[in-house]
Each structure stands twice: as C-alpha cells, then as structure tokens.
Design a protein around this motif. Sequence first.
Motif, PDB file in Angstrom:
ATOM      1  N   ASP A 147       0.886  -1.281   0.036  1.00  0.00           N
ATOM      2  CA  ASP A 147       0.023  -0.007  -0.088  1.00  0.00           C
ATOM      3  C   ASP A 147       0.893   1.009   0.047  1.00  0.00           C
ATOM      4  OD1 ASP A 147       0.946  -0.101   2.675  1.00  0.00           O
ATOM      5  OD2 ASP A 147      -0.834   0.298   3.668  1.00  0.00           O
ATOM      6  N   ASN A 148       2.072   1.076  -0.065  1.00  0.00           N
ATOM      7  CA  ASN A 148       2.975   2.182  -0.423  1.00  0.00           C
ATOM      8  C   ASN A 148       4.408   1.558  -1.149  1.00  0.00           C
ATOM      9  OD1 ASN A 148       5.239   4.125   0.479  1.00  0.00           O
ATOM     10  ND2 ASN A 148       4.392   4.474   2.369  1.00  0.00           N
ATOM     11  N   VAL A 149       4.279   2.183  -2.304  1.00  0.00           N
ATOM     12  CA  VAL A 149       5.434   1.780  -3.199  1.00  0.00           C
ATOM     13  C   VAL A 149       6.774   2.181  -2.793  1.00  0.00           C
ATOM     14  CG1 VAL A 149       6.083   1.853  -5.544  1.00  0.00           C
ATOM     15  CG2 VAL A 149       3.783   1.219  -5.032  1.00  0.00           C
ATOM     16  N   ASN A 150       6.871   3.710  -2.365  1.00  0.00           N
ATOM     17  CA  ASN A 150       7.981   4.492  -1.936  1.00  0.00           C
ATOM     18  C   ASN A 150       8.647   3.208  -0.989  1.00  0.00           C
ATOM     19  OD1 ASN A 150       7.750   6.007  -4.010  1.00  0.00           O
ATOM     20  ND2 ASN A 150       6.671   7.471  -2.484  1.00  0.00           N
ATOM     21  N   ARG A 151       8.092   2.928   0.049  1.00  0.00           N
ATOM     22  CA  ARG A 151       8.225   2.400   1.211  1.00  0.00           C
ATOM     23  C   ARG A 151       8.899   0.711   0.752  1.00  0.00           C
ATOM     24  NH1 ARG A 151       3.943   0.877   4.122  1.00  0.00           N
ATOM     25  NH2 ARG A 151       3.870  -1.119   2.953  1.00  0.00           N
ATOM     26  N   THR A 152       8.282   0.385  -0.149  1.00  0.00           N
ATOM     27  CA  THR A 152       8.814  -1.133  -0.385  1.00  0.00           C
ATOM     28  C   THR A 152       9.936  -1.253  -1.460  1.00  0.00           C
ATOM     29  OG1 THR A 152       6.318  -1.556  -0.558  1.00  0.00           O
ATOM     30  CG2 THR A 152       7.863  -3.448  -1.708  1.00  0.00           C
ATOM     31  N   VAL A 153       9.700  -0.301  -2.385  1.00  0.00           N
ATOM     32  CA  VAL A 153      11.209  -0.168  -3.096  1.00  0.00           C
ATOM     33  C   VAL A 153      12.605   0.266  -2.279  1.00  0.00           C
ATOM     34  CG1 VAL A 153      10.991   2.093  -3.915  1.00  0.00           C
ATOM     35  CG2 VAL A 153      12.087   0.394  -5.354  1.00  0.00           C
ATOM     36  N   ALA A 154      12.043   1.204  -1.502  1.00  0.00           N
ATOM     37  CA  ALA A 154      13.238   1.436  -0.379  1.00  0.00           C
ATOM     38  C   ALA A 154      13.856   0.171   0.383  1.00  0.00           C
ATOM     39  CB  ALA A 154      12.875   2.726   0.446  1.00  0.00           C
ATOM     40  N   ASP A 155      12.857  -0.504   1.231  1.00  0.00           N
ATOM     41  CA  ASP A 155      13.256  -1.652   1.808  1.00  0.00           C
ATOM     42  C   ASP A 155      13.965  -2.725   1.026  1.00  0.00           C
ATOM     43  OD1 ASP A 155      12.054  -0.377   3.787  1.00  0.00           O
ATOM     44  OD2 ASP A 155      10.034  -1.860   3.805  1.00  0.00           O
ATOM     45  N   ILE A 156      13.577  -3.028  -0.276  1.00  0.00           N
ATOM     46  CA  ILE A 156      14.160  -4.048  -1.135  1.00  0.00           C
ATOM     47  C   ILE A 156      15.455  -3.460  -1.555  1.00  0.00           C
ATOM     48  CG2 ILE A 156      14.000  -5.088  -3.547  1.00  0.00           C
ATOM     49  CD1 ILE A 156      11.030  -5.145  -2.990  1.00  0.00           C
ATOM     50  N   ARG A 157      15.779  -2.317  -1.946  1.00  0.00           N
ATOM     51  CA  ARG A 157      17.021  -1.713  -2.334  1.00  0.00           C
ATOM     52  C   ARG A 157      17.983  -1.842  -1.046  1.00  0.00           C
ATOM     53  NH1 ARG A 157      15.356   2.718  -4.264  1.00  0.00           N
ATOM     54  NH2 ARG A 157      15.893   2.239  -6.569  1.00  0.00           N
ATOM     55  N   ALA A 158      17.401  -1.584   0.135  1.00  0.00           N
ATOM     56  CA  ALA A 158      18.111  -1.779   1.358  1.00  0.00           C
ATOM     57  C   ALA A 158      18.828  -3.077   1.567  1.00  0.00           C
ATOM     58  CB  ALA A 158      17.579  -1.170   2.229  1.00  0.00           C
TER      59      ALA A 158
END
Length: 244
Positions: free
Chosen positions: A106-117
């Motif tokens: 429900d929050n793409v910005n959070r998801t992609v940041a977590d995966i990149r990390a």
Amino acid sequence: MAGHSKWAQIKRKKGANDKKRSAMYSKHIRAIQAAVRSGGSGDPAGNLSLKNAIAAAKTDTVPADNIENAIKRAVGAAEGAAEYKEVTYEGYGPGGTAIFIETLTDNVNRTVADIRAVFNKRGGSLGNSGSVAWQFEKKGVLLVRDTSERAQETAIEHGAEDIQESEDGLEISTAPNDLYAVQDALAGAGFEVESAQVTMIATNTVAVGGDDVRKLLTVIDALEELDDVQNVYSNADLPDDSDD
C-alpha cells in the motif's frame, strides 16, 4: 528457487521457526484479502486469484480457519481499509543470479526502499523493470506423492506440460489455467496431491557454489522477511544440501 526440488522448498518452509511461520501466515492472509477485493468475490470458484492465494496458503500449512476468517473479513471490509496492489521487482544476487520479487503493498516508495536496502546491505543490486523477468515464466506446479505410470498418464491427459520424478513423488508443471483441472483429475483418481499452486519458474539456471550459496540464501531470506514481499524467486541452481 530454480534448481531446487519443490519438495525441498516446501520442507524448508514447513521447518521455519514460529516467528517466521507467523510472518508467513500474515503474508498469506494479506494475499487472500487482496484477492477477494480485487476479484470482487469471496468465492474461489469464481475468483481465480483467490483460488491461487488459498492454494499457496494451504501449501504453507495455513490453518483452514485462518483462511476462512480472512475471506470473511475481506468481504465485510469497510471502505477506507488499506488497498494493496501487486508490484514486482527485479534484481541481481550473488553469483550472477537473477532474482524476481512479488509484493503486495500500500506504499510503493516504502517497499522499493526496503528492497533496495536489502540488496545494498546483503549483496546484489536492484534492477530495472524487465531486466530479469524474461528469465522466468508463470507455471502451475503440482506435487504428487506417487510415481506410478497411471498418475503420470492421468496428469498428461488433463494438461500436464512436464513431469519430473523425484524420490518423494512427481513434480508436475502445467499452464497456469490448467493447474486445477490436473489437480482435480489426480485427486479424483485417488492420488495424494501434496500441493498445487501458480508460481514462477526460471527458464534457465545459473550454477551457484562456494560462499555464494550462503550469500544468496541470506539475500533471499532478508527479502522474504520484508512485510510487503510475498514471494522471491531465483534462477540459482543450488547444491542439494543447501537447505540443511
């Protein structure tokens, strides 16, 4: 993970500790509820996404009561409830492996940041859309605890595309839309279907050995621990003892 027997994957998941099992159940509940809302129905007979979500949950031994309650909550959900959408991500892991990630967020910005990390910390890199997706294809996969010729003939007659024999049974691949026809035919003929679900299969594999095995499994585990991540697929061909 490609190169691994599906039986090994199931064994690994069922052997997860209580904390990981609870997180796994939560992901399945989210997937079931998202499928109900996107498909507009709590009846799996008329909602293929829900049917697939239930099948995946059963494979990971989510209790039937949990599944039923999740459907009821989704059907009766009030307006304003969190809306999750399916988003996929692609990347590269240790040993030159391709990694394909399915999420509900429900929050793409959070998801992609977590995966990149995870990639930055554990090894590998997040790729662009389409960078590795071409190395995977969606398939139905059934695991049957029988290796008889009759079981194989039954599967082929009802749409099986490929059959691999292992020490535990048959690993049967189908087109996604043929999965449940093959499952019903096998069950109707008296064969025990261990699991049936739609998954992603690598079309080519990369042999991984040495320290890269540990590094890759660490990356995959870290990705799977993220709340928004539903499934992680790799084209790695790992040693048989890598789950031990």
